[in-house]
Write a protein that holds these residues in place. Structure first.
Motif, PDB file in Angstrom:
ATOM      1  N   UNK A 113       0.811  -1.201  -0.113  1.00 41.49           N
ATOM      2  CA  UNK A 113       0.037  -0.110   0.058  1.00 41.49           C
ATOM      3  C   UNK A 113       0.633   1.212  -0.079  1.00 41.49           C
ATOM      4  N   UNK A 114       0.398   2.312  -0.742  1.00 42.74           N
ATOM      5  CA  UNK A 114       1.171   3.456  -0.591  1.00 42.74           C
ATOM      6  C   UNK A 114       2.187   3.648  -1.901  1.00 42.74           C
ATOM      7  N   UNK A 115       2.858   4.739  -2.054  1.00 42.48           N
ATOM      8  CA  UNK A 115       3.729   4.816  -3.231  1.00 42.48           C
ATOM      9  C   UNK A 115       4.876   3.883  -3.196  1.00 42.48           C
ATOM     10  N   UNK A 116       5.205   3.321  -4.654  1.00 43.21           N
ATOM     11  CA  UNK A 116       6.237   2.767  -4.700  1.00 43.21           C
ATOM     12  C   UNK A 116       7.652   3.147  -5.079  1.00 43.21           C
ATOM     13  N   UNK A 117       8.679   2.564  -5.337  1.00 45.93           N
ATOM     14  CA  UNK A 117      10.116   3.341  -5.383  1.00 45.93           C
ATOM     15  C   UNK A 117       9.924   3.450  -7.048  1.00 45.93           C
ATOM     16  N   UNK A 118      11.001   4.417  -7.169  1.00 45.62           N
ATOM     17  CA  UNK A 118      11.264   4.626  -8.957  1.00 45.62           C
ATOM     18  C   UNK A 118      12.134   3.643  -9.225  1.00 45.62           C
ATOM     19  N   UNK A 119      13.168   2.995  -8.358  1.00 48.23           N
ATOM     20  CA  UNK A 119      13.863   2.186  -8.892  1.00 48.23           C
ATOM     21  C   UNK A 119      13.398   0.804  -9.428  1.00 48.23           C
ATOM     22  N   UNK A 120      12.026   0.485  -8.506  1.00 44.68           N
ATOM     23  CA  UNK A 120      11.423  -0.854  -8.542  1.00 44.68           C
ATOM     24  C   UNK A 120      10.187  -0.545  -9.701  1.00 44.68           C
ATOM     25  N   UNK A 121      10.142   0.657 -10.323  1.00 43.52           N
ATOM     26  CA  UNK A 121       9.035   1.063 -11.286  1.00 43.52           C
ATOM     27  C   UNK A 121       7.732   0.930 -10.425  1.00 43.52           C
ATOM     28  N   UNK A 122       7.643   1.324  -9.144  1.00 43.44           N
ATOM     29  CA  UNK A 122       6.438   1.412  -8.378  1.00 43.44           C
ATOM     30  C   UNK A 122       6.215   0.180  -7.370  1.00 43.44           C
ATOM     31  N   UNK A 123       7.322  -0.714  -7.527  1.00 39.92           N
ATOM     32  CA  UNK A 123       7.247  -2.140  -6.657  1.00 39.92           C
ATOM     33  C   UNK A 123       8.302  -2.312  -5.698  1.00 39.92           C
ATOM     34  N   UNK A 124       8.261  -3.255  -4.962  1.00 44.73           N
ATOM     35  CA  UNK A 124       9.533  -3.601  -4.326  1.00 44.73           C
ATOM     36  C   UNK A 124       9.658  -5.127  -4.933  1.00 44.73           C
ATOM     37  N   UNK A 125      11.118  -5.234  -4.687  1.00 41.89           N
ATOM     38  CA  UNK A 125      11.610  -6.674  -5.421  1.00 41.89           C
ATOM     39  C   UNK A 125      12.625  -7.336  -4.306  1.00 41.89           C
ATOM     40  N   UNK A 126      12.212  -8.750  -4.341  1.00 42.90           N
ATOM     41  CA  UNK A 126      13.167  -9.735  -3.671  1.00 42.90           C
ATOM     42  C   UNK A 126      13.547 -10.732  -4.692  1.00 42.90           C
ATOM     43  N   UNK A 127      14.782 -11.382  -4.345  1.00 39.49           N
ATOM     44  CA  UNK A 127      15.344 -12.542  -5.222  1.00 39.49           C
ATOM     45  C   UNK A 127      15.095 -13.870  -4.258  1.00 39.49           C
ATOM     46  N   UNK A 128      14.759 -14.693  -4.799  1.00 42.28           N
ATOM     47  CA  UNK A 128      14.799 -16.002  -4.079  1.00 42.28           C
ATOM     48  C   UNK A 128      16.024 -16.649  -4.381  1.00 42.28           C
ATOM     49  N   UNK A 129      17.009 -16.795  -3.074  1.00 38.62           N
ATOM     50  CA  UNK A 129      18.126 -17.024  -3.054  1.00 38.62           C
ATOM     51  C   UNK A 129      18.603 -18.575  -2.582  1.00 38.62           C
ATOM     52  N   UNK A 130      17.485 -19.226  -2.088  1.00 43.25           N
ATOM     53  CA  UNK A 130      17.589 -20.735  -1.752  1.00 43.25           C
ATOM     54  C   UNK A 130      16.185 -21.163  -1.445  1.00 43.25           C
ATOM     55  N   UNK A 131      15.894 -22.592  -2.046  1.00 44.28           N
ATOM     56  CA  UNK A 131      14.763 -23.212  -1.602  1.00 44.28           C
ATOM     57  C   UNK A 131      15.507 -24.607  -1.504  1.00 44.28           C
ATOM     58  N   UNK A 132      15.178 -25.100  -0.341  1.00 40.60           N
ATOM     59  CA  UNK A 132      15.610 -26.364   0.153  1.00 40.60           C
ATOM     60  C   UNK A 132      14.687 -27.180   0.720  1.00 40.60           C
TER      61      UNK A 132
END
Length: 211
Positions: free
Chosen positions: A88-107
């Motif tokens: 909710x609320x404004x996003x980031x310019x870097x993320x083009x309006x979104x926040x991003x996370x990366x999946x670094x491990x699935x085990x």
């Protein structure tokens, strides 16, 4: 039979800086056979990122799974994928309006009495941009570890946030101000209800309201 404490949080990063959050939900079923059968559903739910908001039953944030190039996909999550998050609320310019996370491990691990599936994500750059800066309100030191566990007839769903600090070091001043507000709110505990709702939804058993 092993208990929950026989499995220390070896896949959860140590808490070193900033704040942390722990959201845990437990489901106890009638017998181990029922738990083994239902745990397959729980694991599928955890990896079905696009349905997380549905499982949580809240409108606080939505999650979309993308591949390593940022393309939306409708499948089970894999290592190297990204989560595109709309809070909710404004996003980031870097993320083009979104926040991003990366999946670094699935085990996945366990034995005849125990099954554990762990997925760890970390704030990351926007895969749709050439800018390498972290496009998230928390710094790249932060992590979220999602775990679902079966121990005998008991099933757990957990989210463990570690090393949470507001990401105020980007090249975009407005992003830094936004991240400071959102990051501080998360560190003050405003993210906990969302994660609690998610872990509760992951172990929701048909016709069983009390966990």
């Amino acid at each position: 039979m092993k208990t929950k404490n026989d499995y220390p949080d070896k896949r959860i990063p140590e808490q070193e800086v900033g704040s942390k959050v722990d959201a845990v939900e437990k489901l106890s079923l009638a017998d181990e056979a029922t738990a083994i059968d239902f745990f397959r559903v729980v694991k599928e739910r955890l990896l079905s990122v696009n349905k997380w908001a549905e499982f949580a039953g809240t409108n606080m944030s939505t999650f979309q799974l993308t591949d390593a190039s940022g393309n939306l996909v409708n499948r089970a999550a894999k290592e190297g994928d990204y989560l595109k998050i709309d809070i909710p609320g404004p996003g980031t310019a870097l993320g083009k309006g979104y926040d991003w996370v990366k999946i670094e491990e699935i085990k996945e691990e366990g034995d005849k009495d125990t099954d554990i599936l762990t997925m760890r994500v970390r704030p990351a750059e926007n895969p749709l941009s050439r800018n390498p800066e972290t496009a998230h309100f928390l710094t790249e030191q932060a992590s979220s570890t999602f775990q679902v566990k079966r121990m005998g007839k008991h099933i757990y769903a957990e989210e463990h946030g570690r090393n949470e600090q507001a990401n105020t070091y980007t090249s975009d001043t407005l992003d830094n101000l936004r991240n400071m507000v959102v990051g501080w709110a998360a560190m003050l505990g405003f993210s906990y209800p969302q994660w609690k709702a998610l872990v509760k939804g992951l172990v929701k058993f048909p016709g069983k309201d009390k966990k």
